[in-house]
Write a protein that holds these residues in place. Structure first.
Motif, PDB file in Angstrom:
ATOM      1  N   UNK A 188       0.826  -1.202   0.000  1.00 57.87           N
ATOM      2  CA  UNK A 188       0.000   0.000   0.000  1.00 57.87           C
ATOM      3  C   UNK A 188       0.865   1.258   0.000  1.00 57.87           C
ATOM      4  N   UNK A 189       0.492   2.203  -0.872  1.00 55.64           N
ATOM      5  CA  UNK A 189       1.161   3.503  -0.978  1.00 55.64           C
ATOM      6  C   UNK A 189       2.643   3.375  -1.313  1.00 55.64           C
ATOM      7  N   UNK A 190       2.945   2.369  -2.165  1.00 57.54           N
ATOM      8  CA  UNK A 190       4.344   2.132  -2.543  1.00 57.54           C
ATOM      9  C   UNK A 190       4.945   3.321  -3.273  1.00 57.54           C
ATOM     10  N   UNK A 191       4.127   4.109  -3.967  1.00 61.15           N
ATOM     11  CA  UNK A 191       4.651   5.263  -4.701  1.00 61.15           C
ATOM     12  C   UNK A 191       5.351   6.223  -3.756  1.00 61.15           C
ATOM     13  N   UNK A 192       4.777   6.455  -2.582  1.00 58.42           N
ATOM     14  CA  UNK A 192       5.379   7.410  -1.642  1.00 58.42           C
ATOM     15  C   UNK A 192       6.305   6.751  -0.629  1.00 58.42           C
ATOM     16  N   UNK A 193       6.017   5.494  -0.278  1.00 56.90           N
ATOM     17  CA  UNK A 193       6.752   4.868   0.817  1.00 56.90           C
ATOM     18  C   UNK A 193       7.787   3.843   0.365  1.00 56.90           C
ATOM     19  N   UNK A 194       7.630   3.301  -0.826  1.00 59.88           N
ATOM     20  CA  UNK A 194       8.477   2.182  -1.241  1.00 59.88           C
ATOM     21  C   UNK A 194       9.861   2.606  -1.698  1.00 59.88           C
ATOM     22  N   UNK A 195      10.791   1.671  -1.616  1.00 62.51           N
ATOM     23  CA  UNK A 195      12.146   1.849  -2.138  1.00 62.51           C
ATOM     24  C   UNK A 195      12.423   0.694  -3.097  1.00 62.51           C
ATOM     25  N   UNK A 196      12.979   1.040  -4.263  1.00 60.04           N
ATOM     26  CA  UNK A 196      13.119   0.087  -5.355  1.00 60.04           C
ATOM     27  C   UNK A 196      14.561   0.044  -5.850  1.00 60.04           C
ATOM     28  N   UNK A 197      15.029  -1.166  -6.153  1.00 57.93           N
ATOM     29  CA  UNK A 197      16.354  -1.301  -6.749  1.00 57.93           C
ATOM     30  C   UNK A 197      16.313  -0.760  -8.174  1.00 57.93           C
ATOM     31  N   UNK A 198      17.278   0.099  -8.489  1.00 60.26           N
ATOM     32  CA  UNK A 198      17.333   0.660  -9.836  1.00 60.26           C
ATOM     33  C   UNK A 198      18.787   0.920 -10.200  1.00 60.26           C
ATOM     34  N   UNK A 199      19.081   0.809 -11.462  1.00 64.52           N
ATOM     35  CA  UNK A 199      20.450   0.986 -11.937  1.00 64.52           C
ATOM     36  C   UNK A 199      20.877   2.444 -11.800  1.00 64.52           C
ATOM     37  N   UNK A 200      22.081   2.663 -11.315  1.00 66.75           N
ATOM     38  CA  UNK A 200      22.559   4.036 -11.089  1.00 66.75           C
ATOM     39  C   UNK A 200      23.027   4.696 -12.374  1.00 66.75           C
ATOM     40  N   UNK A 201      23.768   3.958 -13.201  1.00 70.59           N
ATOM     41  CA  UNK A 201      24.329   4.546 -14.424  1.00 70.59           C
ATOM     42  C   UNK A 201      23.662   3.906 -15.632  1.00 70.59           C
ATOM     43  N   UNK A 202      22.573   4.521 -16.107  1.00 67.37           N
ATOM     44  CA  UNK A 202      21.800   3.928 -17.199  1.00 67.37           C
ATOM     45  C   UNK A 202      22.372   4.272 -18.570  1.00 67.37           C
ATOM     46  N   UNK A 203      23.343   5.192 -18.615  1.00 70.76           N
ATOM     47  CA  UNK A 203      23.963   5.542 -19.898  1.00 70.76           C
ATOM     48  C   UNK A 203      25.234   4.752 -20.151  1.00 70.76           C
ATOM     49  N   UNK A 204      25.524   3.805 -19.321  1.00 65.62           N
ATOM     50  CA  UNK A 204      26.700   2.965 -19.475  1.00 65.62           C
ATOM     51  C   UNK A 204      26.690   2.273 -20.833  1.00 65.62           C
ATOM     52  N   UNK A 205      27.742   2.448 -21.587  1.00 70.88           N
ATOM     53  CA  UNK A 205      27.831   1.828 -22.890  1.00 70.88           C
ATOM     54  C   UNK A 205      27.191   2.631 -23.999  1.00 70.88           C
ATOM     55  N   UNK A 206      26.549   3.753 -23.636  1.00 67.25           N
ATOM     56  CA  UNK A 206      25.905   4.575 -24.651  1.00 67.25           C
ATOM     57  C   UNK A 206      26.508   5.955 -24.676  1.00 67.25           C
ATOM     58  N   UNK A 207      25.772   6.920 -25.177  1.00 66.55           N
ATOM     59  CA  UNK A 207      26.249   8.290 -25.244  1.00 66.55           C
ATOM     60  C   UNK A 207      25.818   9.055 -24.013  1.00 66.55           C
ATOM     61  N   UNK A 208      26.742   9.799 -23.422  1.00 74.78           N
ATOM     62  CA  UNK A 208      26.432  10.560 -22.211  1.00 74.78           C
ATOM     63  C   UNK A 208      25.685  11.836 -22.593  1.00 74.78           C
ATOM     64  N   UNK A 209      24.399  11.681 -22.899  1.00 74.81           N
ATOM     65  CA  UNK A 209      23.619  12.798 -23.416  1.00 74.81           C
ATOM     66  C   UNK A 209      22.820  13.490 -22.325  1.00 74.81           C
ATOM     67  N   UNK A 210      22.811  12.941 -21.138  1.00 76.41           N
ATOM     68  CA  UNK A 210      22.019  13.497 -20.048  1.00 76.41           C
ATOM     69  C   UNK A 210      22.936  13.742 -18.859  1.00 76.41           C
ATOM     70  N   UNK A 211      22.763  14.862 -18.204  1.00 77.44           N
ATOM     71  CA  UNK A 211      23.569  15.153 -17.026  1.00 77.44           C
ATOM     72  C   UNK A 211      23.421  14.035 -16.004  1.00 77.44           C
ATOM     73  N   UNK A 212      24.560  13.581 -15.480  1.00 76.57           N
ATOM     74  CA  UNK A 212      24.542  12.528 -14.478  1.00 76.57           C
ATOM     75  C   UNK A 212      24.700  11.137 -15.042  1.00 76.57           C
ATOM     76  N   UNK A 213      24.719  11.014 -16.385  1.00 78.46           N
ATOM     77  CA  UNK A 213      24.863   9.696 -17.016  1.00 78.46           C
ATOM     78  C   UNK A 213      26.297   9.482 -17.487  1.00 78.46           C
ATOM     79  N   UNK A 214      26.628   8.224 -17.661  1.00 79.83           N
ATOM     80  CA  UNK A 214      27.855   7.864 -18.352  1.00 79.83           C
ATOM     81  C   UNK A 214      29.116   7.977 -17.520  1.00 79.83           C
TER      82      UNK A 214
END
Length: 597
Positions: free
Chosen positions: A438-464
């Motif tokens: 219940x209310x996972x949107x506000x309370x939940x914590x989810x595993x997510x990849x930190x560097x999603x631009x790995x192997x691609x072009x660093x087109x977004x601040x904070x990537x690559x």
């Protein structure tokens, strides 16, 4: 909706006798498709959505609302007025599991131009208006995930009593067989799943504990033969029929990729997104059943993250390998085919494997996972596709359009920027469990990849910023809130919305389309941050504040009527709901491109 063959359905005992025949020929059918189309390239991007609707009738005098069991008749009328007289009709209608349900899609798939995003809401509005136009007074078409009194006495119109005796399709204590679509696939599926299990479906969902909720909460079942008393748990709501899952509504998106490799890449990347736009508190899954998150990645970059045990049919796996199918795709198919076929029609036993795919689809379409990898149908111009399946349907066409456009835009960005969202599948499973709280949107914590631009072009601040590696390690991912994943947090993650905005800035987009997309993204952004409520949270608060609610976890007929009437008014643009949609939403409904979200 799945495979809808016509014919004479076989019993479970008869179907079971042909199970090996279906599996053997299903694999042959897949191999024919694969050999013919594995090198197919340069298909254009096409995509479409599927919205499931419930038909309801309001009794204003007695303050009741019930599910209207006329889906087959409504569907026939819609098809007779639409696609059967005009092949280019802008909407298509198909049956769904409940006899109170219909499914609507665009008449033709959307294409690869940005301007197509500006037509989604208008098409959804047409669908709603079309369906409503064939209904009678006080009848309505609603997009709610789960009817609050589903399974309670008198929830259907006409009012049918459940038939918990042998001979019925479900034997449910709560869900009458008349609430199941009359197409033989659905009742046969229901009956055969029960016969295969040797018992009824068992669903136990924790009850919402309120101030006056009995503790422990224990249900009694007057017509029980002992099965319910054995299966039910204290402080849980017990349900015993497929209708409590398949009788709910969802929102799905299917994409045609340019090639099989691109389809497999999208399948993997989107699988990690599924838990952050999930079915929450409404659809129920038995862990790692046919309803669940995916069990293996399909692309080469996903192989090292396949860290959960995968049961496969070893003979089928070896057969596929010998035929030149690579390990990852072979194990995916061999895993799907550990399942038995659940429905089989007498007229569809012996097929031409080179030109038909019913046996393959028989197994494929009864694995209801969060993502589906879809080979092209034989002898068609359709390419390799993936289906994104975890989303709840929303109250309004604006919300449904926003979620669809968000996911489609994300696929464009994934492919354009070569983004990498992959984490170990065991963590995706943990995320799915977290998402259903219940209310996972506000309370939940989810595993997510930190560097999603790995192997691609660093087109977004904070990537690559990370270095390429050959193995998975815990530094690649971390726990994040939905707000951080969607909106970003400095020094932690750039956020999906900022990445999408960056993509839009680099695209040629007309002003009107850009305004539409930005309004969609604002809704997603504010839902993720908690500034706007999710539909689930809004419903809980609506019920809690209702003057007839006794803080006892019971939704009475009158509370249900008030809630569903409010949902209907919001969907029709006749009622404001700023806590759910932002201020000035009605202006958007009428076509004024307000920026008031």
């Amino acid at each position: 909706m799945g495979l809808l063959s016509q014919g004479s359905p076989l019993s479970w005992e008869e179907t079971r006798r042909y199970a090996e025949h279906v599996r053997r020929h299903g694999i042959l059918q897949f191999l024919h498709i694969y050999r013919a189309l594995r090198d197919r390239h340069k298909d254009v991007l096409k995509w479409g959505d599927e919205v499931e609707y419930m038909l309801v009738k309001f009794d204003h005098e007695n303050k009741k609302v019930r599910l209207l069991l006329c889906g087959e008749e409504v569907l026939q009328t819609l098809q007779d007025k639409g696609e059967k007289v005009n092949p280019n009709h802008p909407t298509l209608w198909r049956p769904e599991y409940g006899s109170y349900m219909i499914e609507g899609t665009p008449g033709r798939p959307y294409g690869g131009t940005m301007s197509d995003f500006n037509t989604v809401q208008d098409n959804m509005r047409k669908r709603r208006q079309e369906a409503a136009s064939v209904l009678k007074e006080n009848e309505a078409v609603c997009t709610v995930t789960s009817f609050p009194r589903l399974g309670c006495p008198g929830f259907t119109l006409p009012d049918y009593k459940p038939t918990p005796v042998e001979g019925g399709a479900s034997k449910s204590l709560f869900f009458p067989d008349e609430a199941i679509n009359k197409h033989p696939r659905f009742s046969t599926l229901t009956r055969n799943i029960r016969h295969r299990r040797g018992e009824k479906v068992v669903i136990n969902v924790p009850i919402f504990k309120d101030k006056n909720t009995p503790s422990p909460f224990i249900e009694t079942f007057p017509n029980d033969d002992g099965e319910a008393a054995k299966a039910a748990k204290p402080d849980y709501i017990y349900m015993d029929a497929m209708g409590f899952g398949m009788g709910n509504c969802c929102l799905q998106v299917t994409f045609q990729a340019c090639s099989i490799s691109e389809a497999r890449y999208l399948y993997d990347q989107l699988a990690t997104i599924c838990p952050i736009v999930p079915l929450k508190n409404n659809h129920y899954r038995i862990s790692k059943s046919r309803y669940d998150s995916i069990d293996s990645y399909l692309s080469e970059c996903g192989e090292k993250y396949n860290d959960i045990d995968l049961t496969i049919d070893k003979d089928i796996y070896e057969q596929l390998i010998k035929e030149g199918i690579d390990h990852l795709l072979a194990q995916h198919i061999a895993h799907l085919f550990i399942r038995d076929p659940l429905t089989l029609f007498e007229e569809k036993i012996h097929l031409d494997d080179a030109n038909e795919s019913d046996h393959f689809e028989n197994i494929q379409s009864t694995n209801w996972q969060t993502m589906r990898f879809k080979p092209p149908p034989p002898n068609s111009d359709i390419g390799w596709r993936v289906e994104f399946r975890p989303m709840e349907v929303q109250l309004t066409d604006f919300e449904n359009s926003a979620y669809v456009v968000f996911v489609v835009l994300l696929t464009r960005v994934i492919l354009s920027y070569k983004l990498d969202f992959l984490i170990p599948l065991s963590k995706v499973d943990e995320n799915m469990k977290e998402a259903q709280k219940r209310d996972a949107v506000r309370q939940g914590m989810f595993y997510f990849r930190k560097d999603i631009c790995k192997g691609g072009n660093a087109v977004v601040d904070g990537c690559g910023s990370a270095q390429n590696g050959t193995g998975t390690n815990t530094e690649e991912y971390t726990l994040m809130s939905i707000d951080t994943i969607i909106n970003g947090k400095e020094g932690v993650f750039p956020g999906l919305i900022p990445i999408l905005n960056s993509y839009l800035e680099n695209m040629e987009v007309d002003v009107d389309t850009r305004c539409t997309i930005l309004n969609y993204l604002k809704l997603i952004k504010k839902r993720a941050s908690g500034e706007l409520m999710t539909v689930a949270r809004w419903m809980r608060e609506f019920i809690a504040q209702h003057p007839d609610y006794k803080q006892d976890s019971v939704i009475t007929d009158e509370i249900n009527y008030s809630l569903m009437w409010k949902c209907n008014q919001i969907a029709q643009g006749q009622a404001e709901c700023p806590e759910l949609l932002g201020v000035g939403f009605n202006k958007k409904q009428s076509g004024n491109k307000t920026d008031s979200l």
